[in-house]
Motif scaffolding. Structure first.
Motif, mmCIF file in Angstrom:
data_model
loop_
_atom_site.group_PDB
_atom_site.id
_atom_site.type_symbol
_atom_site.label_atom_id
_atom_site.label_comp_id
_atom_site.label_asym_id
_atom_site.label_seq_id
_atom_site.Cartn_x
_atom_site.Cartn_y
_atom_site.Cartn_z
ATOM 1 N N ASP A 106 -15.919 19.567 -18.530
ATOM 2 C CA ASP A 106 -15.059 19.381 -20.045
ATOM 3 C C ASP A 106 -14.003 18.406 -19.236
ATOM 4 O O ASP A 106 -13.344 19.243 -20.726
ATOM 5 N N GLY A 107 -13.953 18.049 -18.337
ATOM 6 C CA GLY A 107 -13.000 17.063 -18.581
ATOM 7 C C GLY A 107 -11.066 17.729 -18.544
ATOM 8 O O GLY A 107 -11.042 19.611 -18.172
ATOM 9 N N LEU A 108 -10.613 17.128 -19.541
ATOM 10 C CA LEU A 108 -9.207 18.029 -19.595
ATOM 11 C C LEU A 108 -9.127 18.625 -21.303
ATOM 12 O O LEU A 108 -8.473 18.990 -21.643
ATOM 13 N N ALA A 109 -10.741 20.004 -21.096
ATOM 14 C CA ALA A 109 -10.114 20.399 -21.965
ATOM 15 C C ALA A 109 -9.050 21.069 -22.540
ATOM 16 O O ALA A 109 -8.982 21.940 -23.305
ATOM 17 N N GLY A 110 -8.867 21.423 -21.186
ATOM 18 C CA GLY A 110 -6.994 22.699 -21.589
ATOM 19 C C GLY A 110 -6.255 22.678 -22.263
ATOM 20 O O GLY A 110 -5.355 22.701 -22.863
ATOM 21 N N LEU A 111 -6.150 20.742 -22.318
ATOM 22 C CA LEU A 111 -5.037 20.286 -23.169
ATOM 23 C C LEU A 111 -5.670 20.493 -25.028
ATOM 24 O O LEU A 111 -4.469 20.936 -26.244
ATOM 25 N N SER A 112 -6.741 20.487 -25.115
ATOM 26 C CA SER A 112 -7.374 20.692 -25.780
ATOM 27 C C SER A 112 -6.704 22.000 -26.928
ATOM 28 O O SER A 112 -6.722 22.496 -28.024
ATOM 29 N N LEU A 113 -7.100 23.363 -26.330
ATOM 30 C CA LEU A 113 -7.137 24.233 -26.002
ATOM 31 C C LEU A 113 -5.397 24.772 -26.317
ATOM 32 O O LEU A 113 -5.379 25.973 -27.158
ATOM 33 N N ILE A 114 -4.445 24.315 -25.470
ATOM 34 C CA ILE A 114 -3.792 24.521 -25.843
ATOM 35 C C ILE A 114 -2.444 23.888 -27.153
ATOM 36 O O ILE A 114 -2.255 25.093 -27.642
ATOM 37 N N ARG A 115 -3.560 22.853 -27.702
ATOM 38 C CA ARG A 115 -3.402 21.975 -29.071
ATOM 39 C C ARG A 115 -4.037 23.019 -30.115
ATOM 40 O O ARG A 115 -2.733 23.894 -30.804
ATOM 41 N N ARG A 116 -4.868 23.171 -29.961
ATOM 42 C CA ARG A 116 -5.013 24.489 -30.457
ATOM 43 C C ARG A 116 -4.466 25.709 -30.598
ATOM 44 O O ARG A 116 -4.591 25.935 -32.033
ATOM 45 N N ILE A 117 -4.246 26.842 -30.131
ATOM 46 C CA ILE A 117 -3.309 27.515 -29.712
ATOM 47 C C ILE A 117 -2.203 27.296 -30.436
ATOM 48 O O ILE A 117 -1.846 28.430 -31.684
ATOM 49 N N HIS A 118 -1.273 26.377 -29.780
ATOM 50 C CA HIS A 118 0.006 26.092 -30.493
ATOM 51 C C HIS A 118 0.196 26.347 -31.765
ATOM 52 O O HIS A 118 0.483 26.290 -33.037
ATOM 53 N N HIS B 84 -2.808 19.076 -11.643
ATOM 54 C CA HIS B 84 -2.080 17.507 -12.082
ATOM 55 C C HIS B 84 -1.644 17.658 -11.236
ATOM 56 O O HIS B 84 0.159 18.452 -12.252
ATOM 57 N N HIS B 85 -0.352 16.387 -10.752
ATOM 58 C CA HIS B 85 0.643 16.011 -10.966
ATOM 59 C C HIS B 85 1.213 15.032 -11.321
ATOM 60 O O HIS B 85 2.384 14.785 -11.640
ATOM 61 N N ASP B 86 -0.055 14.585 -11.618
ATOM 62 C CA ASP B 86 0.429 13.395 -12.551
ATOM 63 C C ASP B 86 1.686 13.270 -13.528
ATOM 64 O O ASP B 86 1.278 14.622 -14.774
ATOM 65 N N PRO B 87 2.649 12.852 -13.931
ATOM 66 C CA PRO B 87 3.557 13.281 -14.906
ATOM 67 C C PRO B 87 2.854 13.057 -16.179
ATOM 68 O O PRO B 87 3.535 13.599 -17.444
ATOM 69 N N VAL B 88 2.656 12.220 -16.553
ATOM 70 C CA VAL B 88 1.831 11.777 -17.772
ATOM 71 C C VAL B 88 0.950 12.784 -18.891
ATOM 72 O O VAL B 88 1.086 13.402 -18.993
ATOM 73 N N ILE B 89 0.149 13.530 -17.442
ATOM 74 C CA ILE B 89 -1.013 15.280 -17.733
ATOM 75 C C ILE B 89 0.421 16.044 -18.463
ATOM 76 O O ILE B 89 0.214 16.553 -19.624
ATOM 77 N N ALA B 90 0.983 15.880 -17.837
ATOM 78 C CA ALA B 90 2.221 17.262 -17.793
ATOM 79 C C ALA B 90 2.752 17.463 -19.046
ATOM 80 O O ALA B 90 3.119 18.438 -19.913
ATOM 81 N N ALA B 91 3.129 15.579 -19.617
ATOM 82 C CA ALA B 91 3.754 14.801 -20.355
ATOM 83 C C ALA B 91 2.981 15.587 -21.781
ATOM 84 O O ALA B 91 2.952 16.311 -22.939
ATOM 85 N N ARG B 92 1.703 15.978 -21.800
ATOM 86 C CA ARG B 92 0.186 15.332 -22.426
ATOM 87 C C ARG B 92 0.581 16.912 -23.126
ATOM 88 O O ARG B 92 0.496 17.915 -23.995
ATOM 89 N N ALA B 93 0.534 18.232 -21.894
ATOM 90 C CA ALA B 93 0.199 19.391 -22.212
ATOM 91 C C ALA B 93 1.666 19.750 -23.098
ATOM 92 O O ALA B 93 1.982 20.950 -23.504
ATOM 93 N N LEU B 94 3.025 19.910 -22.044
ATOM 94 C CA LEU B 94 4.202 20.063 -23.159
ATOM 95 C C LEU B 94 4.001 19.570 -24.614
ATOM 96 O O LEU B 94 4.413 19.799 -25.490
ATOM 97 N N GLU B 95 3.542 17.918 -24.825
ATOM 98 C CA GLU B 95 3.892 17.466 -26.555
ATOM 99 C C GLU B 95 2.457 18.695 -27.283
ATOM 100 O O GLU B 95 2.781 18.690 -27.823
#
Length: 212
Positions: free
Chosen positions: A59-71, A85-96
């Motif tokens: 399910d790929g980066l489903a954790g991003l969707s989970l974070i967004r739904r909880i928020h 994931h060490h990519d700052p783009v993915i980290a930034a997505r999680a924070l956003e």
């Protein structure tokens, strides 16, 4: 007693995090192995802290969707992304999307506890090096191609980097084959590439950055 939800589909990670929470003390731990189960637990119990992986099997980066739904459900939710994931783009997505902390799975125990305690108190947490790399994303010369992609496109890009076919991606994400075609066409347009081969090259490069 602090209610904590951990969402991860790796038994070893769950076991290790359980031991970590024993060291943290005064914690009631709830576990979920998929984003749907995690969201249901959060909806029912409203734990004070959520710790979630970003990548779930198939399910790929489903954790991003989970974070967004909880928020979206609770703007005060204290969410720590716990990721390989060490990519700052993915980290930034999680924070956003609503996380207030981001820590790598290969970090030491002391750092994991620092990240958890910071998020538990409502304080943001990024290690200095990652925070610097995330900040540099605002400068065009430091942007990676995937900075232009949304969460669903990043999911598909990661799957392409693993060698998955359009059909396989559609099945894994429970979306239509034509939707995958549309997503890939959008990515090619955003990234300025003309062919699937070029898109896959970017996907592989992205995967190598994540594992670096």
């Amino acid at each position: 007693m602090t209610d904590v939800l951990i969402a991860d589909d790796h038994p070893v990670v769950l076991r290790g995090f359980r031991r970590l929470m024993e060291d943290a003390g005064d914690v009631c731990l709830h576990e979920a192995t998929d984003p749907i189960g995690a969201y249901r637990i959060f909806h029912r119990l409203r734990p004070a802290v959520v710790v979630t992986d970003l990548t779930f099997q198939g399910d790929g980066l489903a954790g991003l969707s989970l974070i967004r739904r909880i928020h979206a459900l609770d703007r005060q939710a204290r969410i720590l992304a716990f990721s390989m994931h060490h990519d700052p783009v993915i980290a930034a997505r999680a924070l956003e999307n609503g996380a207030i902390g981001y820590v790598f799975k290969d970090a030491g125990t002391a750092e994991l506890l620092r990240a958890f305690e910071a998020v538990r108190t409502g304080t943001s947490y990024l290690d200095h090096a990652l925070a610097t790399r995330v900040a540099l994303l605002n400068a065009v010369v430091h942007r990676t191609p995937s900075a232009e992609l949304n969460a669903r496109e990043l999911q598909v890009l990661l799957m392409l980097g693993k060698g998955m076919t359009y059909v396989g991606i559609a099945d894994a994400l429970f979306i239509k084959y034509r939707t995958v075609l549309t997503l890939c066409a959008g990515m090619r347009r955003k990234l300025g590439v003309r062919s699937l081969a070029e898109l896959i090259q970017i996907a592989i490069a992205q995967r190598e950055r994540d594992s670096a």
